[in-house]
Scaffold this motif. Structure first.
Motif, PDB file in Angstrom:
ATOM      1  N   GLU A   1       4.331   7.039 -28.405  1.00  0.00           N
ATOM      2  CA  GLU A   1       4.689   8.125 -29.319  1.00  0.00           C
ATOM      3  C   GLU A   1       4.658   7.654 -30.767  1.00  0.00           C
ATOM      4  O   GLU A   1       4.150   8.357 -31.657  1.00  0.00           O
ATOM      5  CB  GLU A   1       6.084   8.659 -28.983  1.00  0.00           C
ATOM      6  CG  GLU A   1       6.151   9.488 -27.715  1.00  0.00           C
ATOM      7  CD  GLU A   1       7.542  10.051 -27.473  1.00  0.00           C
ATOM      8  OE1 GLU A   1       7.636  11.106 -26.817  1.00  0.00           O
ATOM      9  OE2 GLU A   1       8.536   9.445 -27.940  1.00  0.00           O
TER      10      GLU A   1
ATOM     11  N   ASP B   1      -8.780   7.413 -29.482  1.00  0.00           N
ATOM     12  CA  ASP B   1      -8.646   8.859 -29.286  1.00  0.00           C
ATOM     13  C   ASP B   1      -7.585   9.216 -28.246  1.00  0.00           C
ATOM     14  O   ASP B   1      -6.932  10.256 -28.356  1.00  0.00           O
ATOM     15  CB  ASP B   1      -9.997   9.462 -28.888  1.00  0.00           C
ATOM     16  CG  ASP B   1     -11.010   9.326 -30.005  1.00  0.00           C
ATOM     17  OD1 ASP B   1     -10.954  10.120 -30.957  1.00  0.00           O
ATOM     18  OD2 ASP B   1     -11.840   8.396 -29.954  1.00  0.00           O
ATOM     19  N   LEU B   2      -7.428   8.366 -27.242  1.00  0.00           N
ATOM     20  CA  LEU B   2      -6.458   8.631 -26.181  1.00  0.00           C
ATOM     21  C   LEU B   2      -6.017   7.304 -25.593  1.00  0.00           C
ATOM     22  O   LEU B   2      -6.846   6.466 -25.252  1.00  0.00           O
ATOM     23  CB  LEU B   2      -7.079   9.503 -25.080  1.00  0.00           C
ATOM     24  CG  LEU B   2      -6.268   9.704 -23.799  1.00  0.00           C
ATOM     25  CD1 LEU B   2      -4.988  10.473 -24.067  1.00  0.00           C
ATOM     26  CD2 LEU B   2      -7.111  10.430 -22.737  1.00  0.00           C
TER      27      LEU B   2
ATOM     28  N   TYR C   1       1.164   7.170 -31.917  1.00  0.00           N
ATOM     29  CA  TYR C   1       0.567   8.500 -32.084  1.00  0.00           C
ATOM     30  C   TYR C   1       0.973   9.108 -33.426  1.00  0.00           C
ATOM     31  O   TYR C   1       0.136   9.598 -34.189  1.00  0.00           O
ATOM     32  CB  TYR C   1       1.000   9.381 -30.917  1.00  0.00           C
ATOM     33  CG  TYR C   1       0.666  10.850 -31.027  1.00  0.00           C
ATOM     34  CD1 TYR C   1      -0.652  11.286 -31.108  1.00  0.00           C
ATOM     35  CD2 TYR C   1       1.680  11.813 -31.047  1.00  0.00           C
ATOM     36  CE1 TYR C   1      -0.952  12.636 -31.186  1.00  0.00           C
ATOM     37  CE2 TYR C   1       1.389  13.164 -31.114  1.00  0.00           C
ATOM     38  CZ  TYR C   1       0.064  13.570 -31.192  1.00  0.00           C
ATOM     39  OH  TYR C   1      -0.224  14.911 -31.278  1.00  0.00           O
TER      40      TYR C   1
ATOM     41  N   SER D   1     -11.108   6.308 -24.916  1.00  0.00           N
ATOM     42  CA  SER D   1      -9.786   6.177 -24.279  1.00  0.00           C
ATOM     43  C   SER D   1      -9.581   4.754 -23.790  1.00  0.00           C
ATOM     44  O   SER D   1     -10.532   4.092 -23.361  1.00  0.00           O
ATOM     45  CB  SER D   1      -9.676   7.107 -23.061  1.00  0.00           C
ATOM     46  OG  SER D   1      -9.965   8.436 -23.379  1.00  0.00           O
TER      47      SER D   1
ATOM     48  N   ARG E   1      -4.945   9.307 -31.378  1.00  0.00           N
ATOM     49  CA  ARG E   1      -5.064  10.741 -31.610  1.00  0.00           C
ATOM     50  C   ARG E   1      -4.390  11.559 -30.517  1.00  0.00           C
ATOM     51  O   ARG E   1      -4.051  12.726 -30.727  1.00  0.00           O
ATOM     52  CB  ARG E   1      -6.538  11.139 -31.720  1.00  0.00           C
ATOM     53  CG  ARG E   1      -7.244  10.556 -32.923  1.00  0.00           C
ATOM     54  CD  ARG E   1      -8.694  11.022 -32.982  1.00  0.00           C
ATOM     55  NE  ARG E   1      -8.784  12.441 -33.262  1.00  0.00           N
ATOM     56  CZ  ARG E   1      -9.644  13.269 -32.674  1.00  0.00           C
ATOM     57  NH1 ARG E   1     -10.478  12.822 -31.725  1.00  0.00           N
ATOM     58  NH2 ARG E   1      -9.684  14.541 -32.999  1.00  0.00           N
ATOM     59  N   SER E   2      -4.202  10.966 -29.346  1.00  0.00           N
ATOM     60  CA  SER E   2      -3.513  11.636 -28.248  1.00  0.00           C
ATOM     61  C   SER E   2      -3.015  10.559 -27.292  1.00  0.00           C
ATOM     62  O   SER E   2      -3.501   9.429 -27.296  1.00  0.00           O
ATOM     63  CB  SER E   2      -4.435  12.632 -27.526  1.00  0.00           C
ATOM     64  OG  SER E   2      -5.653  12.014 -27.116  1.00  0.00           O
TER      65      SER E   2
ATOM     66  N   HIS F   1      -0.476  14.428 -23.132  1.00  0.00           N
ATOM     67  CA  HIS F   1      -1.641  15.299 -23.291  1.00  0.00           C
ATOM     68  C   HIS F   1      -2.545  15.249 -22.065  1.00  0.00           C
ATOM     69  O   HIS F   1      -3.298  16.208 -21.802  1.00  0.00           O
ATOM     70  CB  HIS F   1      -2.428  14.884 -24.543  1.00  0.00           C
ATOM     71  CG  HIS F   1      -1.615  14.953 -25.803  1.00  0.00           C
ATOM     72  ND1 HIS F   1      -1.334  13.860 -26.581  1.00  0.00           N
ATOM     73  CD2 HIS F   1      -0.977  15.998 -26.391  1.00  0.00           C
ATOM     74  CE1 HIS F   1      -0.584  14.227 -27.609  1.00  0.00           C
ATOM     75  NE2 HIS F   1      -0.357  15.521 -27.509  1.00  0.00           N
TER      76      HIS F   1
ATOM     77  N   VAL G   1      -6.704  18.533 -30.117  1.00  0.00           N
ATOM     78  CA  VAL G   1      -7.804  17.566 -30.078  1.00  0.00           C
ATOM     79  C   VAL G   1      -8.780  17.958 -28.970  1.00  0.00           C
ATOM     80  O   VAL G   1      -8.368  18.286 -27.855  1.00  0.00           O
ATOM     81  CB  VAL G   1      -7.259  16.142 -29.852  1.00  0.00           C
ATOM     82  CG1 VAL G   1      -8.389  15.160 -29.570  1.00  0.00           C
ATOM     83  CG2 VAL G   1      -6.456  15.678 -31.065  1.00  0.00           C
TER      84      VAL G   1
ATOM     85  N   LEU H   1      -7.050  19.686 -25.891  1.00  0.00           N
ATOM     86  CA  LEU H   1      -5.728  19.199 -25.505  1.00  0.00           C
ATOM     87  C   LEU H   1      -4.647  20.037 -26.168  1.00  0.00           C
ATOM     88  O   LEU H   1      -4.916  20.795 -27.101  1.00  0.00           O
ATOM     89  CB  LEU H   1      -5.582  17.729 -25.902  1.00  0.00           C
ATOM     90  CG  LEU H   1      -6.592  16.757 -25.280  1.00  0.00           C
ATOM     91  CD1 LEU H   1      -6.372  15.341 -25.813  1.00  0.00           C
ATOM     92  CD2 LEU H   1      -6.496  16.768 -23.763  1.00  0.00           C
ATOM     93  N   SER H   2      -3.412  19.886 -25.714  1.00  0.00           N
ATOM     94  CA  SER H   2      -2.317  20.718 -26.215  1.00  0.00           C
ATOM     95  C   SER H   2      -2.047  20.501 -27.698  1.00  0.00           C
ATOM     96  O   SER H   2      -1.421  21.346 -28.342  1.00  0.00           O
ATOM     97  CB  SER H   2      -1.044  20.454 -25.410  1.00  0.00           C
ATOM     98  OG  SER H   2      -0.645  19.101 -25.538  1.00  0.00           O
ATOM     99  N   ASN H   3      -2.518  19.382 -28.259  1.00  0.00           N
ATOM    100  CA  ASN H   3      -2.324  19.130 -29.697  1.00  0.00           C
ATOM    101  C   ASN H   3      -3.545  19.533 -30.522  1.00  0.00           C
ATOM    102  O   ASN H   3      -3.621  19.232 -31.712  1.00  0.00           O
ATOM    103  CB  ASN H   3      -2.001  17.658 -29.946  1.00  0.00           C
ATOM    104  CG  ASN H   3      -3.141  16.720 -29.558  1.00  0.00           C
ATOM    105  OD1 ASN H   3      -4.089  17.132 -28.889  1.00  0.00           O
ATOM    106  ND2 ASN H   3      -3.038  15.467 -29.960  1.00  0.00           N
TER     107      ASN H   3
END
Length: 285
Positions: free
Chosen positions: A135, A105-106, A138, A75, A144-145, A168, A14, A10-12
């Protein structure tokens, strides 16, 4: 079944497994067993939602799987009806308590509109409020995302323009016969990973002649072809099943669909979901 060992990032930063287990329609008192069976086979990505009514059972399955928590990616989704900051904060904490696995996690906003008004009214402010709650959770390390589900471009732009964290993930309906190419391209251009739910069209395309002929050439089943198709689109694939035999078969997708066959599959229009059209995501709206 090497696909079970493959991940996207993912973009972060993870990592998320490319193939997951969807748990829609798996009852709360049966889902723990399904999770344990999936983990034993090698699955590490488990997807649930508040709306599924089985978060408690998913959490039990994770806790009793015999695998360290950090090896699993779990998730869940904020109910589509929650378009208020305070309600979203409370619902996030409720999911954390029901799952009882330490962190999530998501977590996604399940839909940009409540289900009884899907693709209907204007909920832009409500989505901003729900996103603000995600947000904050998070940043607090509870999640985590974070991401969204069933969001089209204008819904995503609302979050991108007003949020401080780019989603994400966008989890959307993707299958051979329904490939929203422009939306997928838009997400990928914004570094938003697409997750494909119902990659087998909720079973509605198992008798499609084109798919059957292509699958036969590769010596695979239609579900295996459909799952592989979504993977080659660059998405996470989330087939739903509680059957251990199907869990194993769904992970046996270590073949490659040719560019020619991908070009045949991409424009297919197969969106007659029969009785399942009663659900908003299959209604054609």
């Amino acid at each position: 079944m090497s696909i079970l060992n493959e991940t996207y990032t993912l973009s972060n930063g993870v990592m998320i497994p490319k193939l997951g287990l969807g748990t829609w329609f798996v009852d709360d008192d049966k889902v723990a067993e399904a999770v344990r069976a999936a983990v034993e086979i090698g699955y590490r990505n488990i997807d649930t939602a508040q709306a599924y009514g089985n978060e408690r059972g998913v959490g039990e399955g994770v806790r009793t799987s015999g695998i360290a928590r950090e090896e699993l990616f779990v998730s869940t989704k904020l109910a589509a009806e929650i378009k208020d900051y305070d309600a979203a904060v409370a619902a996030i904490d409720e999911s954390l308590a029901k799952l009882d696995i330490g962190y999530i996690d998501l977590m996604l906003i399940h839909a940009p509109q409540p289900w009884d008004d899907f693709r209907g009214g204007d909920y832009t402010d409500g989505n901003r409020q729900a996103w603000r709650a995600l947000e904050e959770a998070y940043r607090a390390g509870k999640l985590r995302s974070i991401g969204v589900s069933n969001f089209v471009v204008e819904d995503l732009e609302n979050i991108l323009d007003h949020g401080t964290v780019t989603p994400h993930v966008n989890q959307i309906l993707v299958h051979a016969g329904n490939t929203p190419t422009e939306l997928i391209d838009y997400c990928q251009g914004k570094d938003v990973l697409v997750q494909a739910y119902s990659p087998i069209a909720h079973g509605a395309i198992l008798d499609n002649g084109t798919l059957a002929a292509i699958a036969a050439r590769y010596g695979v089943s239609v579900p295996q072809l459909c799952i592989r198709y979504t993977l080659q689109l660059g998405t996470v694939s989330l087939p739903k099943t509680a059957n251990p035999d199907h869990l194993r078969a769904n992970a046996e997708v270590d073949f490659v669909i040719s560019d020619e066959d991908m070009d045949t599959l991409r424009p297919l229009d197969e969106t007659d979901y029969g009785e399942h059209a009663a659900f908003p995501v299959y209604s054609g709206r």
